[in-house]
Design a protein around this motif. Structure first.
Motif, PDB file in Angstrom:
ATOM      1  N   LEU A 117      -1.921  11.231  13.650  1.00 31.07           N
ATOM      2  CA  LEU A 117      -0.781  11.509  12.782  1.00 31.07           C
ATOM      3  C   LEU A 117      -0.654  13.009  12.513  1.00 31.07           C
ATOM      4  O   LEU A 117       0.450  13.568  12.572  1.00 31.07           O
ATOM      5  N   ARG A 118      -1.762  13.658  12.239  1.00 28.36           N
ATOM      6  CA  ARG A 118      -1.695  15.105  11.986  1.00 28.36           C
ATOM      7  C   ARG A 118      -1.241  15.852  13.235  1.00 28.36           C
ATOM      8  O   ARG A 118      -0.475  16.826  13.141  1.00 28.36           O
ATOM      9  N   ASP A 119      -1.678  15.389  14.404  1.00 23.22           N
ATOM     10  CA  ASP A 119      -1.230  16.016  15.654  1.00 23.22           C
ATOM     11  C   ASP A 119       0.277  15.874  15.841  1.00 23.22           C
ATOM     12  O   ASP A 119       0.905  16.703  16.513  1.00 23.22           O
ATOM     13  N   ALA A 120       0.858  14.838  15.259  1.00 24.66           N
ATOM     14  CA  ALA A 120       2.306  14.618  15.334  1.00 24.66           C
ATOM     15  C   ALA A 120       3.057  15.298  14.190  1.00 24.66           C
ATOM     16  O   ALA A 120       4.262  15.093  14.030  1.00 24.66           O
ATOM     17  N   GLY A 121       2.338  16.097  13.399  1.00 27.63           N
ATOM     18  CA  GLY A 121       2.968  16.809  12.301  1.00 27.63           C
ATOM     19  C   GLY A 121       3.165  15.974  11.051  1.00 27.63           C
ATOM     20  O   GLY A 121       3.988  16.324  10.186  1.00 27.63           O
ATOM     21  N   ILE A 122       2.409  14.886  10.924  1.00 22.78           N
ATOM     22  CA  ILE A 122       2.533  13.975   9.784  1.00 22.78           C
ATOM     23  C   ILE A 122       1.287  14.108   8.924  1.00 22.78           C
ATOM     24  O   ILE A 122       0.161  13.932   9.406  1.00 22.78           O
ATOM     25  N   LYS A 123       1.465  14.412   7.657  1.00 26.18           N
ATOM     26  CA  LYS A 123       0.334  14.561   6.744  1.00 26.18           C
ATOM     27  C   LYS A 123      -0.365  13.217   6.568  1.00 26.18           C
ATOM     28  O   LYS A 123       0.269  12.207   6.283  1.00 26.18           O
ATOM     29  N   ALA A 124      -1.683  13.203   6.744  1.00 28.85           N
ATOM     30  CA  ALA A 124      -2.433  11.953   6.665  1.00 28.85           C
ATOM     31  C   ALA A 124      -3.838  12.234   6.167  1.00 28.85           C
ATOM     32  O   ALA A 124      -4.403  13.304   6.418  1.00 28.85           O
ATOM     33  N   SER A 125      -4.413  11.260   5.468  1.00 31.84           N
ATOM     34  CA  SER A 125      -5.781  11.388   4.979  1.00 31.84           C
ATOM     35  C   SER A 125      -6.441  10.015   4.958  1.00 31.84           C
ATOM     36  O   SER A 125      -5.771   8.981   4.926  1.00 31.84           O
ATOM     37  N   GLU A 126      -7.756  10.020   4.994  1.00 31.54           N
ATOM     38  CA  GLU A 126      -8.519   8.783   4.962  1.00 31.54           C
ATOM     39  C   GLU A 126      -8.850   8.396   3.517  1.00 31.54           C
ATOM     40  O   GLU A 126      -9.095   9.261   2.686  1.00 31.54           O
ATOM     41  N   GLU A 127      -8.861   7.103   3.255  1.00 37.43           N
ATOM     42  CA  GLU A 127      -9.170   6.585   1.920  1.00 37.43           C
ATOM     43  C   GLU A 127     -10.314   5.581   2.049  1.00 37.43           C
ATOM     44  O   GLU A 127     -10.092   4.388   2.295  1.00 37.43           O
ATOM     45  N   TYR A 136       0.878  -1.178   0.000  1.00 34.81           N
ATOM     46  CA  TYR A 136       0.000   0.000   0.000  1.00 34.81           C
ATOM     47  C   TYR A 136       0.908   1.218   0.000  1.00 34.81           C
ATOM     48  O   TYR A 136       1.428   1.611   1.033  1.00 34.81           O
ATOM     49  N   GLU A 137       1.114   1.804  -1.166  1.00 37.31           N
ATOM     50  CA  GLU A 137       2.047   2.908  -1.313  1.00 37.31           C
ATOM     51  C   GLU A 137       1.301   4.212  -1.570  1.00 37.31           C
ATOM     52  O   GLU A 137       0.314   4.235  -2.307  1.00 37.31           O
ATOM     53  N   ALA A 138       1.795   5.281  -0.973  1.00 33.56           N
ATOM     54  CA  ALA A 138       1.194   6.599  -1.175  1.00 33.56           C
ATOM     55  C   ALA A 138       2.248   7.668  -0.920  1.00 33.56           C
ATOM     56  O   ALA A 138       3.281   7.414  -0.301  1.00 33.56           O
ATOM     57  N   ALA A 139       1.970   8.877  -1.391  1.00 33.83           N
ATOM     58  CA  ALA A 139       2.903   9.985  -1.217  1.00 33.83           C
ATOM     59  C   ALA A 139       2.823  10.596   0.169  1.00 33.83           C
ATOM     60  O   ALA A 139       3.772  11.212   0.653  1.00 33.83           O
ATOM     61  N   SER A 140       1.671  10.461   0.815  1.00 31.25           N
ATOM     62  CA  SER A 140       1.504  10.815   2.224  1.00 31.25           C
ATOM     63  C   SER A 140       0.738   9.677   2.869  1.00 31.25           C
ATOM     64  O   SER A 140       0.215   8.799   2.178  1.00 31.25           O
ATOM     65  N   VAL A 141       0.667   9.673   4.185  1.00 31.69           N
ATOM     66  CA  VAL A 141       0.046   8.523   4.846  1.00 31.69           C
ATOM     67  C   VAL A 141      -1.443   8.454   4.501  1.00 31.69           C
ATOM     68  O   VAL A 141      -2.191   9.406   4.721  1.00 31.69           O
ATOM     69  N   HIS A 142      -1.857   7.339   3.941  1.00 35.44           N
ATOM     70  CA  HIS A 142      -3.269   7.070   3.692  1.00 35.44           C
ATOM     71  C   HIS A 142      -3.741   6.010   4.678  1.00 35.44           C
ATOM     72  O   HIS A 142      -3.041   5.027   4.934  1.00 35.44           O
ATOM     73  N   VAL A 143      -4.939   6.227   5.177  1.00 38.76           N
ATOM     74  CA  VAL A 143      -5.538   5.319   6.156  1.00 38.76           C
ATOM     75  C   VAL A 143      -6.817   4.755   5.553  1.00 38.76           C
ATOM     76  O   VAL A 143      -7.732   5.505   5.207  1.00 38.76           O
ATOM     77  N   GLY A 144      -6.883   3.444   5.404  1.00 35.82           N
ATOM     78  CA  GLY A 144      -8.084   2.830   4.840  1.00 35.82           C
ATOM     79  C   GLY A 144      -9.274   3.021   5.759  1.00 35.82           C
ATOM     80  O   GLY A 144      -9.213   2.662   6.934  1.00 35.82           O
ATOM     81  N   ALA A 145     -10.364   3.583   5.213  1.00 30.63           N
ATOM     82  CA  ALA A 145     -11.513   3.936   6.044  1.00 30.63           C
ATOM     83  C   ALA A 145     -12.796   3.272   5.571  1.00 30.63           C
ATOM     84  O   ALA A 145     -13.891   3.739   5.887  1.00 30.63           O
ATOM     85  N   SER A 146     -12.675   2.179   4.839  1.00 28.43           N
ATOM     86  CA  SER A 146     -13.867   1.476   4.377  1.00 28.43           C
ATOM     87  C   SER A 146     -14.524   0.723   5.529  1.00 28.43           C
ATOM     88  O   SER A 146     -13.844   0.106   6.359  1.00 28.43           O
ATOM     89  N   ALA A 147     -15.849   0.736   5.571  1.00 29.36           N
ATOM     90  CA  ALA A 147     -16.573  -0.046   6.568  1.00 29.36           C
ATOM     91  C   ALA A 147     -16.544  -1.527   6.225  1.00 29.36           C
ATOM     92  O   ALA A 147     -16.609  -2.383   7.118  1.00 29.36           O
ATOM     93  N   ARG A 148     -16.436  -1.849   4.934  1.00 31.32           N
ATOM     94  CA  ARG A 148     -16.383  -3.228   4.463  1.00 31.32           C
ATOM     95  C   ARG A 148     -15.294  -3.346   3.398  1.00 31.32           C
ATOM     96  O   ARG A 148     -15.572  -3.381   2.203  1.00 31.32           O
TER      97      ARG A 148
END
Length: 264
Positions: A95-105, A48-60
């Motif tokens: 992650l954002r609180d730690a200064g790390i760019k992150a988003s949900e996918e 699972y590669e990305a340019a910034s941290v991606h967090v899988g947010a699927s319910a299923r």
């Protein structure tokens, strides 16, 4: 109070691992018995590669068959574990609180770096799973920071796993004639043993240097993708570094299938 879980580094092997008769599969099939039952599992996968941290947010999250040329039975396998969108949101906030760019996918499924080992560890697929990306353009220290930011989740019943491979020279593999039970190459076992020794010694600083500075580093990891989940797990373990190797074996001569338990 929930028992604190260790952080794990797991070598997930070839996609066909669940079908293979080998010590690594046997060990992973017993691993759940060593652990308190988690309420959720977060897996940083080398696939699972990305340019910034991606967090899988699927319910299923769907089961992703991200490979070709394997037995038909493998493509019929699914791992229907639920996701945990609320936990994904919390992870991104930590992650954002730690200064790390992150988003949900929301559309992210479970690649074989995730469902391969979990099929063996938790075959009931009844524990929520949240995928986490690696950043292939970043170094081990960045992945360590990601793990450290999520370390508090271990006190909340969340199992943090870095899923990669202790050794991963596929160029050598495809250039040779290796079978599942081929004799292990000394360069692979020597490297895996060196990492285990550094972990046992609590030598975090050495393990956060670039792999090209490690003995046989580039011989075992021509690229960093499958070793980056290790510093994530080291960060999740907290300081001072403590840990031990729970399993050591080799598949296909060059794939060390070691499993490390950290933060014990």
């Amino acid at each position: 109070m929930t028992d604190r879980l260790p952080a794990l580094f797991i070598s997930h092997g070839a996609p066909s691992l669940p079908l293979e008769d080998c010590p690594a599969r046997d060990f992973l099939s017993t691993l759940a018995g060593r652990l308190p039952r988690p309420r959720a599992i977060v897996v940083m996968s080398a696939h699972y590669e990305a340019a910034s941290v991606h967090v899988g947010a699927s319910a299923r999250p769907e089961t992703v068959h991200d490979f070709r040329g394997f037995p038909a039975q493998l493509y019929e396998m699914t791992y229907p574990a639920p996701g945990d969108p609320a936990l994904a949101t919390r992870i991104a906030a930590l992650l954002r609180d730690a200064g790390i760019k992150a988003s949900e996918e929301p559309g992210r499924g479970l690649d074989h770096g995730i469902w391969n080992p979990l099929t063996l560890i938790y075959p009931q697929a009844d524990i929520p799973v949240v995928p986490l990306s690696i950043l292939p353009q970043e170094d081990g220290r960045t992945h360590y920071r990601i793990g450290a930011a999520l370390a508090p989740l271990r006190d909340e019943g969340v199992l943090l796993i870095g899923s990669g491979s202790m050794t991963h020279n596929l160029r050598r593999f495809f250039g040779g004639s290796y079978g599942l039970t081929s004799p292990e190459e000394p360069f692979a076992r020597q490297f895996a043993d060196w990492v285990a020794e550094r972990v046992a010694a609590g030598d975090l600083e050495t393990l956060l240097t670039p792999p090209e500075d490690w003995p046989l580093g580039r011989e075992n990891h021509p690229t960093d993708d499958h070793i980056l989940p290790l510093p994530f797990a080291l960060g999740a373990a907290g300081t001072p570094l403590t840990g031990t190797r729970w399993h050591a074996s080799t598949n296909y001569g060059i794939l060390a299938m070691d499993v490390l338990a950290l933060g014990l």
